[in-house]
Scaffold this motif. Structure first.
Motif, PDB file in Angstrom:
ATOM      1  N   TYR A  53      -6.918 -13.038 -17.425  1.00  0.00           N
ATOM      2  CA  TYR A  53      -6.168 -12.868 -18.679  1.00  0.00           C
ATOM      3  C   TYR A  53      -4.900 -12.043 -18.440  1.00  0.00           C
ATOM      4  O   TYR A  53      -3.831 -12.366 -18.940  1.00  0.00           O
ATOM      5  N   GLU A  56      -2.274 -14.097 -16.613  1.00  0.00           N
ATOM      6  CA  GLU A  56      -1.717 -15.119 -17.504  1.00  0.00           C
ATOM      7  C   GLU A  56      -0.750 -14.481 -18.498  1.00  0.00           C
ATOM      8  O   GLU A  56       0.334 -15.012 -18.752  1.00  0.00           O
ATOM      9  N   ARG A  60       3.337 -15.109 -18.855  1.00  0.00           N
ATOM     10  CA  ARG A  60       3.928 -15.516 -20.145  1.00  0.00           C
ATOM     11  C   ARG A  60       4.847 -14.451 -20.738  1.00  0.00           C
ATOM     12  O   ARG A  60       5.539 -14.704 -21.716  1.00  0.00           O
ATOM     13  N   LEU A  67      -2.399 -13.382 -26.259  1.00  0.00           N
ATOM     14  CA  LEU A  67      -2.867 -14.699 -25.821  1.00  0.00           C
ATOM     15  C   LEU A  67      -3.708 -15.286 -26.947  1.00  0.00           C
ATOM     16  O   LEU A  67      -4.590 -14.614 -27.478  1.00  0.00           O
ATOM     17  N   CYS A  71      -6.141 -20.363 -25.449  1.00  0.00           N
ATOM     18  CA  CYS A  71      -5.788 -19.982 -24.079  1.00  0.00           C
ATOM     19  C   CYS A  71      -6.908 -19.168 -23.446  1.00  0.00           C
ATOM     20  O   CYS A  71      -7.337 -19.453 -22.331  1.00  0.00           O
ATOM     21  N   GLU A  74      -9.873 -21.386 -22.594  1.00  0.00           N
ATOM     22  CA  GLU A  74      -9.632 -22.179 -21.387  1.00  0.00           C
ATOM     23  C   GLU A  74      -9.762 -21.330 -20.128  1.00  0.00           C
ATOM     24  O   GLU A  74     -10.352 -21.756 -19.134  1.00  0.00           O
TER      25      GLU A  74
END
Length: 87
Positions: A53, A56, A60, A67, A71, A74
């Motif tokens: 996490y 990611e 981003r 998030l 997301c 997934e």
């Protein structure tokens, strides 16, 4: 090339990413959080889903809490598959 620190990653995470062949923000963005965690788990088996996490979110340019649920879902499913493959 931008440093990993430019994504808000700490020195420990930066060192770990360097050890698995990821040396810049561009490289991390190109391979993505999933592949980065795959590499990290191979060398650091205690790497957890929160790191997925975290990476990611860094890619981003947001905080983890930003998030969306889809997301996170997934990413969680990917991490669970990864753990099953390791067993």
């Amino acid at each position: 090339m931008a440093t990993l620190a430019s994504l808000g990653l700490g020195k420990t995470m930066e060192r770990k990413l360097h050890s698995v062949g990821i040396h810049s923000a561009e490289e991390l963005k190109a391979i993505g959080s999933r592949q980065a965690v795959f590499r990290l788990r191979a060398q650091y088996p205690s790497t957890c889903a929160v790191i997925l996490y975290y990476l990611e979110a860094a890619i981003r340019g947001v905080e983890i809490k930003q998030l969306d649920a889809a997301c996170k879902s997934e990413l969680k499913a990917y991490f669970q598959q990864l753990r099953q493959l390791e067993e």
